[in-house]
Motif scaffolding. Structure first.
Motif, short mmCIF file in Angstrom:
data_model
loop_
_atom_site.label_atom_id
_atom_site.label_comp_id
_atom_site.label_asym_id
_atom_site.label_seq_id
_atom_site.Cartn_x
_atom_site.Cartn_y
_atom_site.Cartn_z
N CYS A 183 0.84 -1.20 0.00
CA CYS A 183 0.00 0.00 0.00
C CYS A 183 0.87 1.25 0.00
O CYS A 183 1.69 1.44 0.90
N CYS A 234 -6.77 6.21 1.76
CA CYS A 234 -6.72 5.34 0.58
C CYS A 234 -6.90 6.15 -0.71
O CYS A 234 -7.77 7.01 -0.80
N ILE A 235 -6.05 5.85 -1.71
CA ILE A 235 -6.14 6.54 -3.00
C ILE A 235 -6.69 5.59 -4.08
O ILE A 235 -6.55 5.85 -5.27
N MET A 240 -5.90 0.00 -5.58
CA MET A 240 -6.36 -1.40 -5.68
C MET A 240 -5.24 -2.43 -5.61
O MET A 240 -5.47 -3.62 -5.85
N CYS A 300 -3.75 -3.56 -2.96
CA CYS A 300 -4.02 -4.51 -1.86
C CYS A 300 -5.00 -5.59 -2.29
O CYS A 300 -4.84 -6.76 -1.97
FE1 F3S Z 1 -3.70 1.19 -0.23
FE2 F3S Z 1 -5.37 -0.60 -1.10
FE3 F3S Z 1 -6.10 1.90 -0.99
S1 F3S Z 1 -3.19 -0.54 -1.48
S2 F3S Z 1 -4.25 3.00 -1.41
S3 F3S Z 1 -5.60 0.62 0.72
S4 F3S Z 1 -6.67 0.46 -2.57
#
Ligand code: F3S
Ligand code: F3S
Length: 109
Positions: A56, A84-85, A88, A90
């Motif tokens: 992430c 979270c951006i 995807m 993860c």
């Molecule tokens: Fe991180 Fe998953 Fe969001 S890798 S940026 S939690 S989509």
């Protein structure tokens, strides 16, 4: 088996732990439910692989202790789901499909 992407409709929000929503049913320590809303992790599927924490780009996940859970004694908690951006990564790397991310789902606690 994978996390239910419709957990918001199919599960009841039971409360909050480690800064994110808990979606039941839960029956600790064996059954822990889904944690988080925008970034959701099915704790009953998570085997503590760790790829989500490693990959992430904005460090959404933190380990939490889950002693006596049959799959693993630590889990990846989406503590910072508000950062979270929606890359995807993860979702793609989790070997047991324990993670669901939906940009349209607001985090809530
Ligand atoms: Fe991180 Fe998953 Fe969001 S890798 S940026 S939690 S989509
Ligand atoms: Fe668990 Fe999958 Fe992350 S097994 S630690 S949610 S990559």
């Amino acid at each position: 088996m994978a996390i239910d992407p419709n957990f918001e409709e199919n599960c009841e929000m039971e409360g909050e732990e480690h800064g994110v929503a808990v979606w039941g049913p839960t029956d600790p320590p064996e059954t822990l439910g889904i944690r988080g809303t925008h970034v959701a992790v099915d704790f009953d599927l998570c085997i503590a692989d760790g790829a989500c924490l490693e990959d992430c780009p904005v460090d959404v996940f933190e380990w939490v202790d889950t002693p006596d859970h049959p799959e693993s004694e630590i889990k990846a908690n989406p503590t910072h789901e508000d950062q979270c951006i929606d890359c995807m990564l993860c979702v793609d790397v989790c070997p047991v499909d324990a993670i669901d991310v939906d940009p349209g789902r607001a985090g809530r606690i």
